[in-house]
Motif scaffolding. Structure first.
Motif, PDB file in Angstrom:
ATOM      1  N   THR A  19      38.791 -78.187   4.452  1.00  0.00           N
ATOM      2  CA  THR A  19      38.311 -78.971   3.231  1.00  0.00           C
ATOM      3  C   THR A  19      38.819 -79.968   2.974  1.00  0.00           C
ATOM      4  OG1 THR A  19      41.624 -78.626   3.109  1.00  0.00           O
ATOM      5  CG2 THR A  19      40.267 -76.541   3.014  1.00  0.00           C
ATOM      6  N   LEU A  20      38.651 -80.122   1.768  1.00  0.00           N
ATOM      7  CA  LEU A  20      38.549 -81.739   1.400  1.00  0.00           C
ATOM      8  C   LEU A  20      39.890 -82.302   0.698  1.00  0.00           C
ATOM      9  CD1 LEU A  20      35.793 -81.708   2.141  1.00  0.00           C
ATOM     10  CD2 LEU A  20      35.212 -84.026   0.413  1.00  0.00           C
ATOM     11  N   HIS A  21      40.500 -83.272   0.957  1.00  0.00           N
ATOM     12  CA  HIS A  21      42.075 -83.352  -0.112  1.00  0.00           C
ATOM     13  C   HIS A  21      42.180 -84.766  -0.627  1.00  0.00           C
ATOM     14  CE1 HIS A  21      43.571 -84.613   3.522  1.00  0.00           C
ATOM     15  NE2 HIS A  21      44.327 -85.478   3.045  1.00  0.00           N
ATOM     16  N   ASP A  22      43.088 -85.192  -1.659  1.00  0.00           N
ATOM     17  CA  ASP A  22      42.796 -86.306  -2.489  1.00  0.00           C
ATOM     18  C   ASP A  22      44.098 -87.387  -1.120  1.00  0.00           C
ATOM     19  OD1 ASP A  22      44.331 -88.697  -4.175  1.00  0.00           O
ATOM     20  OD2 ASP A  22      43.033 -87.323  -5.634  1.00  0.00           O
ATOM     21  N   ALA A  23      43.572 -88.151  -1.373  1.00  0.00           N
ATOM     22  CA  ALA A  23      43.802 -89.340  -0.102  1.00  0.00           C
ATOM     23  C   ALA A  23      45.471 -89.470  -0.857  1.00  0.00           C
ATOM     24  CB  ALA A  23      43.311 -90.176   0.536  1.00  0.00           C
ATOM     25  N   GLU A  36      40.674 -86.663   4.454  1.00  0.00           N
ATOM     26  CA  GLU A  36      41.068 -86.833   3.165  1.00  0.00           C
ATOM     27  C   GLU A  36      39.829 -87.456   2.296  1.00  0.00           C
ATOM     28  OE1 GLU A  36      44.578 -89.433   4.344  1.00  0.00           O
ATOM     29  OE2 GLU A  36      42.645 -91.201   3.867  1.00  0.00           O
ATOM     30  N   VAL A  37      40.175 -88.106   0.865  1.00  0.00           N
ATOM     31  CA  VAL A  37      39.072 -88.979   0.063  1.00  0.00           C
ATOM     32  C   VAL A  37      39.411 -89.470  -0.503  1.00  0.00           C
ATOM     33  CG1 VAL A  37      37.661 -87.748  -1.314  1.00  0.00           C
ATOM     34  CG2 VAL A  37      38.025 -86.613   0.374  1.00  0.00           C
ATOM     35  N   THR A  38      39.439 -90.865  -0.681  1.00  0.00           N
ATOM     36  CA  THR A  38      39.373 -91.993  -1.369  1.00  0.00           C
ATOM     37  C   THR A  38      38.620 -92.089  -2.582  1.00  0.00           C
ATOM     38  OG1 THR A  38      38.214 -93.522  -0.379  1.00  0.00           O
ATOM     39  CG2 THR A  38      40.778 -93.461   0.818  1.00  0.00           C
ATOM     40  N   SER A  39      38.826 -92.770  -3.375  1.00  0.00           N
ATOM     41  CA  SER A  39      38.426 -92.688  -4.016  1.00  0.00           C
ATOM     42  C   SER A  39      37.115 -93.058  -4.455  1.00  0.00           C
ATOM     43  CB  SER A  39      39.643 -94.360  -5.541  1.00  0.00           C
ATOM     44  OG  SER A  39      38.901 -94.308  -6.702  1.00  0.00           O
ATOM     45  N   GLY A  40      36.423 -93.000  -5.240  1.00  0.00           N
ATOM     46  CA  GLY A  40      34.717 -92.823  -5.489  1.00  0.00           C
ATOM     47  C   GLY A  40      34.193 -92.786  -4.261  1.00  0.00           C
ATOM     48  N   GLN A  41      34.887 -91.675  -3.608  1.00  0.00           N
ATOM     49  CA  GLN A  41      33.702 -91.245  -2.026  1.00  0.00           C
ATOM     50  C   GLN A  41      33.973 -89.684  -2.305  1.00  0.00           C
ATOM     51  OE1 GLN A  41      32.337 -93.666   0.497  1.00  0.00           O
ATOM     52  NE2 GLN A  41      33.134 -94.852  -1.507  1.00  0.00           N
ATOM     53  N   GLU A  45      31.490 -87.331   1.032  1.00  0.00           N
ATOM     54  CA  GLU A  45      32.278 -87.185   1.688  1.00  0.00           C
ATOM     55  C   GLU A  45      31.820 -85.555   1.749  1.00  0.00           C
ATOM     56  OE1 GLU A  45      34.489 -88.087   4.314  1.00  0.00           O
ATOM     57  OE2 GLU A  45      35.328 -90.117   3.779  1.00  0.00           O
ATOM     58  N   PHE A  46      32.000 -85.159   0.236  1.00  0.00           N
ATOM     59  CA  PHE A  46      31.898 -83.601   0.367  1.00  0.00           C
ATOM     60  C   PHE A  46      30.773 -83.039   0.948  1.00  0.00           C
ATOM     61  CE2 PHE A  46      29.827 -79.663  -2.294  1.00  0.00           C
ATOM     62  CZ  PHE A  46      30.972 -79.150  -1.930  1.00  0.00           C
ATOM     63  N   THR A  47      29.306 -84.727   0.941  1.00  0.00           N
ATOM     64  CA  THR A  47      28.050 -83.965   1.075  1.00  0.00           C
ATOM     65  C   THR A  47      28.081 -84.171   2.710  1.00  0.00           C
ATOM     66  OG1 THR A  47      26.493 -84.830  -0.914  1.00  0.00           O
ATOM     67  CG2 THR A  47      24.981 -84.754   1.578  1.00  0.00           C
ATOM     68  N   GLU A  48      28.409 -84.862   3.622  1.00  0.00           N
ATOM     69  CA  GLU A  48      28.629 -85.289   4.907  1.00  0.00           C
ATOM     70  C   GLU A  48      29.574 -83.781   5.244  1.00  0.00           C
ATOM     71  OE1 GLU A  48      30.524 -88.500   6.205  1.00  0.00           O
ATOM     72  OE2 GLU A  48      28.463 -89.499   5.303  1.00  0.00           O
ATOM     73  N   ALA A  49      30.210 -83.608   4.822  1.00  0.00           N
ATOM     74  CA  ALA A  49      30.918 -82.040   5.126  1.00  0.00           C
ATOM     75  C   ALA A  49      29.794 -80.697   5.118  1.00  0.00           C
ATOM     76  CB  ALA A  49      32.316 -81.645   4.622  1.00  0.00           C
ATOM     77  N   LEU A  50      29.049 -80.888   4.259  1.00  0.00           N
ATOM     78  CA  LEU A  50      28.227 -79.551   4.100  1.00  0.00           C
ATOM     79  C   LEU A  50      27.264 -79.661   5.078  1.00  0.00           C
ATOM     80  CD1 LEU A  50      26.597 -80.015   0.647  1.00  0.00           C
ATOM     81  CD2 LEU A  50      28.467 -78.777   1.320  1.00  0.00           C
ATOM     82  N   ALA A  51      27.163 -80.312   6.064  1.00  0.00           N
ATOM     83  CA  ALA A  51      26.178 -80.495   7.081  1.00  0.00           C
ATOM     84  C   ALA A  51      27.025 -79.906   8.880  1.00  0.00           C
ATOM     85  CB  ALA A  51      25.764 -81.868   7.617  1.00  0.00           C
ATOM     86  N   THR A  52      28.243 -80.018   7.962  1.00  0.00           N
ATOM     87  CA  THR A  52      28.979 -79.622   9.352  1.00  0.00           C
ATOM     88  C   THR A  52      29.772 -77.732   9.442  1.00  0.00           C
ATOM     89  OG1 THR A  52      31.352 -80.568   8.733  1.00  0.00           O
ATOM     90  CG2 THR A  52      29.954 -81.452   9.958  1.00  0.00           C
ATOM     91  N   VAL A  53      29.207 -77.190   7.750  1.00  0.00           N
ATOM     92  CA  VAL A  53      29.648 -76.030   8.023  1.00  0.00           C
ATOM     93  C   VAL A  53      29.198 -74.290   7.653  1.00  0.00           C
ATOM     94  CG1 VAL A  53      32.055 -76.995   7.348  1.00  0.00           C
ATOM     95  CG2 VAL A  53      29.920 -76.658   5.519  1.00  0.00           C
TER      96      VAL A  53
END
Length: 311
Positions: A19-23, A36-41, A45-53
């Motif tokens: 999953t992704l979560h707000d930092a 962990e996702v920081t503001s504006g990222q 992060e989501f696009t990079e995660a898509l390539a791993t699942v």
């Protein structure tokens, strides 16, 4: 919704959950890994995660086009191997736009409420509406989710004055207020077919000129099962690329032959999902995955228990 979905997926002991979560928040305990996702990222992060699942499941609102934008990223990732467990572009677009939804429902001969563009009200075309003897009006964001942003007005003049302010007319539309029982149903879709999961009563209260959803009774409208099922099948035929879970909001006019108006189509998980496992006596995530992944999906026998969700 997120926690209910994670719990159902974890119960299957079949997947490594990412999953992704707000930092600013703690990662969900049921995920095997949380990014962990920081503001504006987020998009990066989501696009990079898509390539791993292998599979991707969205929980996102229609507001500001968020659901549609993230869905498009998921469609693009399909060539890289990530299968999107959600509706196709057309179903998502129609579910996101209240105007397109109205037009599609009208063409499919499904009862709904007329939609009037904010631009038309500002341009002075509201005079013809004033003659329709409609005493109460509702203003809604074109791509709003749930009760967010909805305003109630007791006259066309008040509505027009409000919608002119701050350029609201660019993103708002108006509908006549329809009295009745607020309800919804949850369904599965695949290749133009539909299977009804539950018939729900929504507990919506008026707070000044706004509405709030205070709770949902899953299967609180089970007496309407057959009629809701008929509408579900019409919607699935209308949206052949609808896939997996879809939630539909309706109003039942109990004063006039129990006429059912479809108000919104939500091509995503809805709040009702939270109570489905208890209501069905079945893991709803397993059910949805089976529907999406199995070409020969057969709906099992499910319970129709009444479950109350308080919000």
């Amino acid at each position: 919704m997120r926690d209910a979905l994670l719990r159902n997926l974890a119960e299957m002991h079949q997947y490594e959950i990412v999953t992704l979560h707000d930092a600013r928040l703690q990662p969900p305990a049921l995920a095997n890994r949380s990014i962990e996702v920081t503001s504006g990222q987020f998009n990066r992060e989501f696009t990079e995660a898509l390539a791993t699942v292998d599979l991707v499941w969205l929980i996102a609102p229609e507001t500001n086009g968020v659901l549609l934008k993230l869905s498009e990223l998921c469609y693009a990732s399909h060539d890289k191997g990530a299968l999107f467990l959600g509706c196709g572009f057309d179903a998502t677009l129609i579910g996101t736009s209240k105007t397109l939804c109205f037009e599609a429902l009208q063409e499919a001969k499904i009862y709904t409420l007329p939609v009037y563009a904010g631009e038309d009200l500002v341009a002075g075309k509201h005079t013809e509406l004033s003659s329709e003897n409609i005493s109460t009006w509702v203003a809604k964001p074109e791509d709003g989710a749930g009760c967010d942003g909805i305003e109630l007005f007791d006259s066309m003049r008040d509505l027009t004055d409000w919608i002119k302010q701050d350029d609201r007319y660019l993103n708002y539309l108006a509908q006549p207020y329809q009295a009745g029982v607020a309800a919804s149903f949850s369904m599965l879709c695949r290749n133009g077919k539909a299977w009804l999961l539950s018939c729900n009563k929504q507990h919506i209260v008026r707070d000044g000129n706004q509405f709030q959803l205070s709770g949902i009774t899953i299967n609180g409208m089970v007496a309407y099962w057959q009629r809701f099922e008929t509408i579900a099948r019409k919607i699935a035929k209308m949206l052949p690329d609808a896939l997996g879970y879809v939630g539909v909001d309706v109003i039942v006019d109990t004063e006039h032959d129990h006429k059912i108006y479809v108000i919104e189509i939500n091509p995503r998980l809805t709040t009702s999902y939270v109570g489905l496992e208890q209501a069905l006596d079945y893991n709803p995530a397993k059910l949805i995955l089976d529907c999406v992944l199995n070409d020969k999906f057969v709906m099992p026998n499910l319970a129709k228990k009444e479950v109350v969700i308080s919000l």
